[in-house]
Scaffold this active site. Structure first.
Site, PDB file in Angstrom:
ATOM      1  N   GLU A 144      -4.719   7.744  -3.153  1.00  0.00           N
ATOM      2  CA  GLU A 144      -5.283   6.594  -2.643  1.00  0.00           C
ATOM      3  C   GLU A 144      -5.432   5.446  -3.615  1.00  0.00           C
ATOM      4  O   GLU A 144      -5.375   4.209  -3.637  1.00  0.00           O
ATOM      5  CB  GLU A 144      -6.538   6.743  -1.877  1.00  0.00           C
ATOM      6  CG  GLU A 144      -6.802   5.648  -0.804  1.00  0.00           C
ATOM      7  CD  GLU A 144      -5.816   5.560   0.407  1.00  0.00           C
ATOM      8  OE1 GLU A 144      -4.769   6.516   0.622  1.00  0.00           O
ATOM      9  OE2 GLU A 144      -5.735   4.511   0.896  1.00  0.00           O
TER      10      GLU A 144
ATOM     11  N   HIS B 242       0.816  -1.204  -0.079  1.00  0.00           N
ATOM     12  CA  HIS B 242      -0.007   0.024   0.035  1.00  0.00           C
ATOM     13  C   HIS B 242       1.034   1.238   0.016  1.00  0.00           C
ATOM     14  O   HIS B 242       0.890   2.022  -0.893  1.00  0.00           O
ATOM     15  CB  HIS B 242      -1.015  -0.220   1.253  1.00  0.00           C
ATOM     16  CG  HIS B 242      -1.914   1.186   1.287  1.00  0.00           C
ATOM     17  ND1 HIS B 242      -3.134   0.973   0.799  1.00  0.00           N
ATOM     18  CD2 HIS B 242      -1.720   2.239   1.777  1.00  0.00           C
ATOM     19  CE1 HIS B 242      -3.707   2.184   1.040  1.00  0.00           C
ATOM     20  NE2 HIS B 242      -2.765   3.111   1.751  1.00  0.00           N
ATOM     21  N   GLU B 243       1.713   1.437   0.871  1.00  0.00           N
ATOM     22  CA  GLU B 243       2.602   2.531   1.094  1.00  0.00           C
ATOM     23  C   GLU B 243       3.560   2.786  -0.104  1.00  0.00           C
ATOM     24  O   GLU B 243       3.737   3.672  -0.743  1.00  0.00           O
ATOM     25  CB  GLU B 243       3.344   2.676   2.278  1.00  0.00           C
ATOM     26  CG  GLU B 243       2.419   2.401   3.762  1.00  0.00           C
ATOM     27  CD  GLU B 243       1.462   3.491   3.575  1.00  0.00           C
ATOM     28  OE1 GLU B 243       1.490   4.650   3.049  1.00  0.00           O
ATOM     29  OE2 GLU B 243       0.295   3.475   4.246  1.00  0.00           O
TER      30      GLU B 243
ATOM     31  N   HIS C 267       1.771   4.591  -2.801  1.00  0.00           N
ATOM     32  CA  HIS C 267       1.825   5.764  -2.743  1.00  0.00           C
ATOM     33  C   HIS C 267       3.145   6.578  -3.049  1.00  0.00           C
ATOM     34  O   HIS C 267       3.445   7.645  -3.850  1.00  0.00           O
ATOM     35  CB  HIS C 267       1.715   6.118  -1.238  1.00  0.00           C
ATOM     36  CG  HIS C 267       0.273   6.181  -0.562  1.00  0.00           C
ATOM     37  ND1 HIS C 267      -0.888   7.011  -1.285  1.00  0.00           N
ATOM     38  CD2 HIS C 267      -0.292   5.610   0.365  1.00  0.00           C
ATOM     39  CE1 HIS C 267      -1.805   6.812  -0.575  1.00  0.00           C
ATOM     40  NE2 HIS C 267      -1.824   5.759   0.430  1.00  0.00           N
TER      41      HIS C 267
HETATM   42 ZN    ZN Z   1      -3.154   5.226   1.597  1.00  0.00          ZN
END
Ligand code: ZN
Length: 499
Positions: free
Chosen positions: A292, A262-263, A266
């Site tokens: 997101e 997830h990170e 980003h």
């Molecule tokens: Zn996030």
């Protein structure tokens, strides 16, 4: 013009340097700082924020913008975009009196520390007066922008520029209508068995595997690093230093792997921004929602997909032979995509996640509208979980005290980006597949270059040049729509649960 443009960039770079130093202090606070450093660190961060704010709202910036706006530049050019985006941020910044910013910052710092103590003690009564003041401050903030249609709009605008309460309400209700029957059909079946994820998994091996995966995605450890923290996040000090954090559970494999992917999503976004934008307001993602969309794309659409695990599962089995040698790919993939109605937003699966967000979004609007008093929030929270997810938290710990957002910032604008991001992830991925139908085959061979390059060319390189609406239209040829995301969920979970 060139001279004024360079002068504007020079001033913006100074603001950026102060903000980046602040981000570094924040990263250190969340990773390595000893606990007793907190008081001085809070003061240092406040000082740098104030200096950055003063420099950014200086009248000289306004005058430079006035002069530069006289030149007729193509809308798409980097120059016009920098002037346009800076003007937008400048107008927003100067409408808020510095005394208000200081008052709000001091209040939220205090509210956060009260919440951190009250949550484990299930003590909503103690946070109630703080939350009441937060609501007053949120309303006061919104009223610095009196042209709004809905009082939440100025708060939403700060994180998802151009979106409004009404349009979000509309798209959320369409999404909800489609999601509820899918979740219901899944819940009527026997729950997926995820016991294979809940064995003992040594942390160092988890870390090694996660870092290997994101390197294959394209995360460059010469331009970033990963450290441990309590609540995972991504942060950036320059376009060549974009860091991520994660947390590990020895008895749950899903936690760190999910948050690392997830990170990293980003981070790939920030690392892909045009290097010419360094130090300017263009050098960041377009909005909370678009950001997101990238973390969720890499974590869920890619990292929880069947082709991904066709490639990586044999390696995962090699890493954890005792835990996984008797678990086949089908069983593992099903476990990693388990759907169930749960109490905690951050642990929720792809299908039910958005229902958690919608509850929070609706409650925020009701509080801002004056329809819901803070003292009634815990009951309203439980009532919505009863009706929407059919479950009831045993206390407020996993109820109204669950998320940090309202205790560390304003009420309003904090949650919609998560679901907007999910919707966009479906729409962007559909466009990527249209351009390159071979992407899933590539992924099943552990190759991510085609997808990563398409994302860089179409989304990442532009940074904040375009508004979210402009970007979605440019990349996909249509405005934001839930259809691709719903199709994605239907296909994936239709196969997993034989719906
Ligand atoms: Zn996030």
């Amino acid at each position: 013009m060139q001279e004024q443009y360079e002068e504007l960039k020079r001033r913006l770079m100074e603001v950026n340097d102060l903000q980046s130093a602040n981000s570094l202090l924040g990263w250190d606070q969340a990773t390595y700082m000893p606990a007793k450093g907190a008081v001085a660190r809070g003061r240092q961060i406040a000082t740098l924020s104030r200096l950055a704010q003063e420099k950014f709202t200086a009248p000289a910036i306004g005058h430079l913008l006035d002069d530069l706006e006289k030149y007729d530049l193509p809308y798409d050019s980097d120059e016009a975009s920098l002037i346009r985006v800076t003007r937008r941020l400048y107008e927003r910044a100067i409408k808020v009196p510095p005394e208000f910013t200081a008052k709000a910052a001091a209040h939220t710092t205090e509210a956060y520390s009260i919440w951190a103590k009250a949550r484990p003690e299930n003590d909503f009564a103690t946070v109630q007066p703080y939350l009441e003041k937060t609501l007053d401050l949120s309303i006061e903030f919104a009223n610095f922008f009196p042209d709004y249609d809905h009082i939440a709009d100025p708060l939403i605008d700060g994180s998802d520029y151009g979106m409004k309460a009404e349009s979000i309400r509309q798209i959320f209700s369409e999404l909800r209508e489609q999601l509820v029957p899918i979740a219901k059909a899944i819940n009527e079946q026997a729950p997926a068995d995820d016991s294979c994820l809940r064995k003992f998994y040594p942390v160092d091996k988890q870390q090694e595997f996660g870092e290997y995966v994101i390197q294959q995605f394209g995360y460059d450890f010469e331009r970033g690093r990963q450290d441990k923290t309590h609540h995972p996040f991504m942060t950036k000090f320059s376009l060549n230093d974009v860091r991520i954090t994660t947390r590990f559970q020895e008895h749950f494999l899903g936690e760190s792997l999910g948050s690392t992917m997830h990170e990293a999503g980003h981070a790939l976004y920030e690392l892909g921004i045009n290097q010419d934008y360094e130090g300017t307001p263009l050098a960041r993602g377009a909005s909370a929602g678009v950001h997101e969309s990238q973390s969720r794309l890499w974590e869920n659409v890619i990292g929880r997909s069947r082709p991904f695990w066709e490639h990586f599962y044999p390696l995962l089995q090699e890493t954890f032979p005792d835990q996984l040698n008797d678990v086949d790919l089908d069983a593992f993939h099903r476990a990693f995509n388990k759907v169930e109605n749960s109490l905690i937003r951050t642990d929720a699966d792809e299908v039910t996640y958005n229902l958690h967000v919608m509850i929070r979004f609706d409650l925020e609007l009701q509080m801002l509208e004056g329809e819901l008093a803070i003292k009634d929030l815990p009951e309203a929270w439980h009532a919505r979980y009863d009706s929407d997810l059919g479950i009831h938290a045993p206390s407020d710990v996993d109820g109204a005290l669950q998320d940090v957002h309202w205790y560390a910032g304003f009420i309003g604008g904090a949650f919609q980006g998560y679901t907007l991001g999910n919707i966009m992830s479906g729409q962007f991925y559909e466009a990527a597949l249209k351009a390159h139908p071979g992407i899933p085959t590539d992924i099943s061979r552990g190759e991510f270059g085609k997808l990563h390059n398409w994302l860089k060319d179409n989304i990442y390189q532009h940074g904040r040049k375009y508004t979210p609406d402009e970007l979605i239209e440019r990349v996909t040829g249509k405005p934001l729509t839930i259809e691709p995301y719903i199709n994605y969920l239907r296909t994936k979970y239709g196969e997993l649960y034989s719906l």
